[in-house]
Design a protein around this motif. Structure first.
Motif, PDB file in Angstrom:
ATOM      1  N   ALA A  10     -19.964  -7.790 -15.165  1.00 14.83           N
ATOM      2  CA  ALA A  10     -20.666  -8.381 -16.480  1.00 14.83           C
ATOM      3  C   ALA A  10     -21.840  -7.264 -16.424  1.00 14.83           C
ATOM      4  N   ALA A  11     -22.352  -6.908 -15.430  1.00 12.19           N
ATOM      5  CA  ALA A  11     -23.696  -6.039 -15.610  1.00 12.19           C
ATOM      6  C   ALA A  11     -23.617  -5.055 -16.047  1.00 12.19           C
ATOM      7  N   ASN A  12     -22.389  -4.245 -16.497  1.00  8.36           N
ATOM      8  CA  ASN A  12     -22.101  -3.103 -17.156  1.00  8.36           C
ATOM      9  C   ASN A  12     -22.062  -3.386 -18.655  1.00  8.36           C
ATOM     10  N   ALA A  13     -22.009  -4.382 -19.190  1.00  4.46           N
ATOM     11  CA  ALA A  13     -21.858  -5.040 -20.364  1.00  4.46           C
ATOM     12  C   ALA A  13     -23.056  -4.222 -21.253  1.00  4.46           C
ATOM     13  N   PRO A  14     -24.057  -3.994 -21.017  1.00  7.10           N
ATOM     14  CA  PRO A  14     -24.998  -3.620 -21.969  1.00  7.10           C
ATOM     15  C   PRO A  14     -24.808  -1.971 -22.014  1.00  7.10           C
ATOM     16  N   ARG A  15     -24.610  -1.434 -20.754  1.00  3.08           N
ATOM     17  CA  ARG A  15     -24.256   0.011 -20.865  1.00  3.08           C
ATOM     18  C   ARG A  15     -23.105   0.080 -21.777  1.00  3.08           C
ATOM     19  N   VAL A  16     -21.974  -0.550 -21.672  1.00  2.00           N
ATOM     20  CA  VAL A  16     -20.984  -0.394 -22.567  1.00  2.00           C
ATOM     21  C   VAL A  16     -21.039  -0.411 -23.861  1.00  2.00           C
TER      22      VAL A  16
END
Length: 272
Positions: A10-16
């Motif tokens: 979930a922590a990668n969502a903004p970067r994706v």
């Protein structure tokens, strides 16, 4: 357009959302890209990899599903995990048809040999963290695998299991002193194949002699430099960031992308 789902922390969502999905996964046939699975009528089958991927940990509240739209003619590789001979190249549309027609598509995967662009990300949503199988479909009663991809670091009885059932390629790794002696024996600048094998073993450690490996950042073979990035990138040894930062300007794109991926993940962890 073919629709696929990619599972990530979930922590990668903004970067994706901002820059898409980086091509950091190693393909079974070589090269780097993104693993995903077609969106099928069955919710459970679509998200079958969730529990298995969750075994290796996540950041920011579990895993999320990234829905990706690819052109029907997009080149991909499709096949069951661990059976290289059964994998085949084709288009995204063919991969969807192949998997949808299977009686049991558990354990199958699709590999896109490139990064996913931001405009190809359809949506990102949370998913229940209990879907799917662990280890492998129908794993109960099967002798456990101790390869690096299957084992859980720090899991209950993990060390005793590796010692009882050592894997021919993934250890347990040789002691540090043995690995350092192999580096010295490889010569100067050193045989690239031998050094990549040594760095493979170092990559299974949580800490290591960073100063002794630092000269490999200037090795003339880009494969050695890239393997160095993946080997030390997750170490907790002080100085990893200082070693990897110059490699973000490396003349070879694979080395640059590897170093940027590691450092960007570290920045995301610091922001949490």
């Amino acid at each position: 357009m073919a629709m696929f789902v990619h599972l990530t922390s979930a922590a990668n969502a903004p970067r994706v959302r901002r820059s898409g999905i980086r091509a950091v996964s190693q393909g079974r046939e070589g090269g780097r890209g993104v693993y995903c699975f077609p969106v099928l009528r069955s919710y459970t089958l679509t998200h079958q990899w969730l529990r298995e991927l969750a075994r290796f940990g996540s950041r920011g509240g579990g895993l999320v599903a990234v829905h990706v739209r690819l052109d029907d003619a997009e080149p991909v590789v499709v096949g069951p995990y661990g059976r290289r001979a059964a994998r085949s190249s084709g288009t995204a549309a063919e991969a969807v048809r192949t998997i949808a027609a299977l009686e049991d598509p558990r354990g199958w995967e699709v590999f896109v040999p490139r990064a996913i662009r931001p405009r190809e990300v359809h949506r990102i949503r949370g998913v229940p963290q209990t879907a799917g199988w662990r280890y492998q479909p129908d794993a109960h009663g099967v002798r456990p695998c101790t390869c690096y991809g299957c084992r859980v670091r720090g899991g209950y009885g993990a060390r005793r299991l590796r010692e009882r059932l050592p894997h021919p390629l993934d250890g347990p790794p040789p002691p540090v002193r043995v690995l350092l002696a192999r580096i010295a024996a490889a010569g100067d600048p050193g045989d690239p194949a031998a050094l990549r094998e040594i760095l493979h073993w170092f990559g299974m450690r949580r800490r290591g002699p960073l100063a002794r490996l630092a000269p490999l950042a200037a090795h003339p073979d880009p494969g050695v430099r890239e393997e160095l990035v993946w080997a030390v990138g997750r170490w907790t040894t002080p100085g990893v960031t200082a070693l990897l930062t110059p490699l973000t300007q490396d003349p070879h794109p694979d080395v640059r992308e590897a170093a940027e991926a590691i450092l960007e993940d570290d920045e995301d962890e610091d922001e949490e």
